[in-house]
Scaffold this active site. Structure first.
Site, mmCIF file in Angstrom:
data_model
loop_
_atom_site.group_PDB
_atom_site.id
_atom_site.type_symbol
_atom_site.label_atom_id
_atom_site.label_comp_id
_atom_site.label_asym_id
_atom_site.label_seq_id
_atom_site.Cartn_x
_atom_site.Cartn_y
_atom_site.Cartn_z
ATOM 1 N N GLY A 24 5.450 -5.285 -40.576
ATOM 2 C CA GLY A 24 5.628 -6.671 -40.140
ATOM 3 C C GLY A 24 5.401 -6.838 -38.652
ATOM 4 N N HIS A 30 -3.221 -5.847 -37.460
ATOM 5 C CA HIS A 30 -2.932 -5.931 -38.899
ATOM 6 C C HIS A 30 -3.942 -6.856 -39.594
ATOM 7 C CE1 HIS A 30 1.264 -5.207 -37.172
ATOM 8 N NE2 HIS A 30 1.134 -4.196 -37.997
ATOM 9 N N VAL A 81 -7.768 -2.376 -32.736
ATOM 10 C CA VAL A 81 -7.955 -3.685 -32.095
ATOM 11 C C VAL A 81 -7.181 -3.666 -30.773
ATOM 12 C CG1 VAL A 81 -7.596 -6.167 -32.315
ATOM 13 C CG2 VAL A 81 -8.224 -4.813 -34.319
ATOM 14 N N LEU A 101 -3.265 -3.137 -29.456
ATOM 15 C CA LEU A 101 -2.220 -4.022 -29.981
ATOM 16 C C LEU A 101 -1.182 -3.190 -30.714
ATOM 17 C CD1 LEU A 101 -4.026 -7.168 -31.436
ATOM 18 C CD2 LEU A 101 -3.339 -6.668 -29.111
ATOM 19 N N SER A 145 3.069 -3.797 -32.413
ATOM 20 C CA SER A 145 4.237 -4.675 -32.571
ATOM 21 C C SER A 145 5.261 -4.426 -31.466
ATOM 22 C CB SER A 145 4.893 -4.430 -33.932
ATOM 23 O OG SER A 145 3.959 -4.653 -34.968
ATOM 24 N N ARG A 146 5.257 -3.216 -30.914
ATOM 25 C CA ARG A 146 6.248 -2.884 -29.877
ATOM 26 C C ARG A 146 5.885 -3.463 -28.510
ATOM 27 N NH1 ARG A 146 6.249 1.813 -33.130
ATOM 28 N NH2 ARG A 146 8.327 2.445 -33.841
HETATM 29 P P1 AMP Z 1 2.695 -0.896 -38.414
HETATM 30 O O1 AMP Z 1 3.128 -2.262 -38.843
HETATM 31 O O2 AMP Z 1 2.798 -0.649 -36.954
HETATM 32 O O3 AMP Z 1 3.301 0.202 -39.271
HETATM 33 O O4 AMP Z 1 1.135 -0.836 -38.717
HETATM 34 C C1 AMP Z 1 0.624 -1.126 -39.993
HETATM 35 C C2 AMP Z 1 -0.823 -0.735 -40.024
HETATM 36 O O5 AMP Z 1 -1.534 -1.479 -39.031
HETATM 37 C C3 AMP Z 1 -1.053 0.753 -39.707
HETATM 38 O O6 AMP Z 1 -2.062 1.265 -40.567
HETATM 39 C C4 AMP Z 1 -1.500 0.719 -38.273
HETATM 40 O O7 AMP Z 1 -2.315 1.811 -37.900
HETATM 41 C C5 AMP Z 1 -2.288 -0.577 -38.235
HETATM 42 N N1 AMP Z 1 -2.387 -1.059 -36.850
HETATM 43 C C6 AMP Z 1 -1.373 -1.255 -35.969
HETATM 44 N N2 AMP Z 1 -1.867 -1.630 -34.769
HETATM 45 C C7 AMP Z 1 -3.213 -1.669 -34.898
HETATM 46 C C8 AMP Z 1 -4.298 -1.975 -34.009
HETATM 47 N N3 AMP Z 1 -4.077 -2.316 -32.740
HETATM 48 N N4 AMP Z 1 -5.551 -1.916 -34.487
HETATM 49 C C9 AMP Z 1 -5.791 -1.576 -35.792
HETATM 50 N N5 AMP Z 1 -4.826 -1.267 -36.671
HETATM 51 C C10 AMP Z 1 -3.554 -1.315 -36.237
#
Ligand code: AMP
Length: 319
Positions: free
Chosen positions: A33, A39, A181, A189, A191-192
């Protein structure tokens, strides 16, 4: 466009079985999320390649070692549902902790542990992290059934762990890795990132700068991993708000650092650092194939960001 939200594993399994039963292919995007354009790029790829797209939103307690990290992890479900709707997602699976781990907080008796590729770097700095990741992803794959699953290269080691698990357990899932991205200044990018102060946010760009410097050294013919690592380390150390954990040049498949590197195409540069209260990770290919210092095509194509006006308006309607 409305999204079908399911909170139970049985409901998610049934919805996706039904989709496959009518001949539709299924794409799954696992997330925690607090959705952003990274994402959305995964959702867009899934949307383009699969007939039914499911996104899971679950902040998995099993993969957090640091209680402060999980306590402060952003949770923005209304926003997330608006982003999923805008991206054309069909099903959002948003289970509670007890839906996924009925005896929580008692230890989970059966976990998945991937040897080798999970042991260094993030695995060494965050003991138990990849067992938590592999366990929750195995559960999500078991619930979703045969599908294509989309993961970001942003979490490069995680992607390697998931690929290894799928191969070793013969899971009926095709794992698709998608490019990172970035913000226009190069910060990946995450979420943190919302937890960074403005000074920390400015300082955090040093990670992608160090990666870009490491990569240009490789392009100039540098062939030892210690030379490349040293240059990246020196760049990060110039930024007092950033505390480096590791900056390494490793084999792109086994994530092992080899002193002699002949082909930049077979190398991945990995970096991790604490910036204020936040641990940030980033990485890039050893050979030039995608920008490290500016938004990629995928970022532009993905459309949404936390400041996207369309999504903002949609959120106003929801709130
Ligand atoms: P997370 O919500 O952080 O667990 O990420 C969910 C998915 O989104 C994971 O497969 C991450 O590698 C991908 N993700 C997170 N940040 C990025 C980003 N900046 N660019 C591409 N994919 C991302």
């Amino acid at each position: 466009m409305t999204v079908h939200v399911v909170e139970t594993a049985a409901g998610c399994r049934e919805a996706l079985e039904q989709a496959r039963g009518t001949g539709r292919s299924v794409g799954l995007v696992p997330t925690m999320g607090a959705l952003h354009a990274g994402h959305v790029s995964l959702m867009a790829r899934a949307r383009a390649e699969c007939e039914t797209v499911a996104v899971s939103i679950f902040v998995n307690p099993l993969q957090f070692g640091d209680p402060d990290d999980i306590a402060h992890y952003p949770r923005t479900l209304d926003w997330d549902l608006a982003v999923c709707a805008e991206a054309g997602v069909d099903i959002v699976f948003a289970p509670s902790v007890t839906e996924m781990y009925p005896d929580w907080p008692a230890p989970v008796a059966t976990t998945v542990s991937v040897q080798g590729v999970s042991e260094g770097w993030e695995g060494a700095s965050r003991p138990g992290h990849f067992d938590g990741v592999a366990t929750v992803v195995a559960k999500l794959f078991s619930i979703a059934g045969p599908c294509r699953a989309y993961f970001g290269e942003k979490d490069y080691q995680q992607l390697a762990v998931v690929r290894q698990m799928v191969a070793d357990l013969s899971l009926p899932v095709s794992v698709i890795g998608c490019p990172i991205v970035r913000e226009p200044d190069g910060l990946a990018l995450s979420s943190r990132n919302v937890r960074l102060s403005s000074a920390e946010r400015r300082a955090a760009v040093v990670l992608s700068r160090a990666l870009a410097a490491g990569r240009s050294l490789l392009a100039q013919g540098a062939s030892t991993s210690s030379t490349v690592a040293e240059v990246m380390r020196r760049i990060v150390e110039e930024e007092p708000l950033v505390h480096l954990d590791y900056a390494v040049a490793v084999g792109a498949h086994d994530l092992v650092a080899r002193e002699v590197m002949e082909d930049p195409g077979a190398v991945r540069l990995l970096i991790a650092a604490d910036v204020g209260p936040v641990r940030l990770i980033d990485n890039c290919a050893g050979a030039v194939e995608e920008p490290v210092t500016s938004s990629s095509q995928v970022a532009e194509g993905a459309g949404a960001s936390r400041t996207d006006p369309t999504l903002g308006r949609q959120l106003e309607r929801i709130g």
